[in-house]
Design an enzyme around this catalytic site. Structure first.
Site: not given
Length: 166
Positions: A46, A51, A89-90, A131-132, A135
């Site tokens: 995701g 981000q 997480c990226l 999660h997204e 963000h």
């Protein structure tokens, strides 16, 4: 479409609440396309617009069978049950931590054509949506850890998983 640079957890953009997208136009669709391409290139499950340094409410989430969901102005409208698991997480590369999330969710938003959609998800996909959306609200997975001691190198966690499977 282009692959964009993913900001790391220290960047202040990740702590800022993203703004609603006023209308789904060509620039919004290009943003979704860039998110998709960047997510798959990373590779990740995701990605949220902030981000990549864009303070707008847009996300992509990899679903089952290598499909993905791309949403503008996503909202979590229903959350049920509980699951505890490790996530990464990226924007926090190389690390994972244990987080409690809802097991099943319903998310609404606009698709790339500007049409309202509702998506029901469970398990890992439900975790990714939560999660997204976090963000977009300036919340990182590290803010939701079950305990700081669960944050650890992803490599260490993956080694333990392989040992359990053997």
């Amino acid at each position: 479409m282009s692959i964009r640079k993913i900001l790391d957890f220290k960047h202040p953009a990740l702590r800022t609440k993203a703004k609603k997208v006023a209308r789904v136009d060509g620039s919004a669709v290009r943003l979704l396309d860039d998110l998709v391409e960047t997510m798959y290139a990373a590779p990740g499950a995701g990605l949220a617009a902030n981000q990549i340094g864009v303070a707008l409410r847009a996300i992509v989430v990899k679903g089952d069978e290598n499909q993905h969901h791309a949403l503008i102005n996503p909202e979590l409208v229903k959350a049920e049950g509980s699951q505890i698991g490790y996530e990464g997480c990226l924007s926090y590369p190389g690390w994972v931590g244990e987080v409690e999330r809802a097991e099943q969710v319903v998310v609404k938003g606009l698709n790339r054509k500007g049409k309202p959609v509702r998506i029901k998800a469970s398990g890992f996909t439900a975790r990714a949506f939560q999660h997204e959306i976090d963000h977009l609200d300036g919340i990182l997975f590290t803010d939701r850890l079950t305990g700081l001691e669960t944050l650890r190198p992803a490599e260490e966690y993956e080694t333990e998983l392989e040992a359990v499977k053997a």
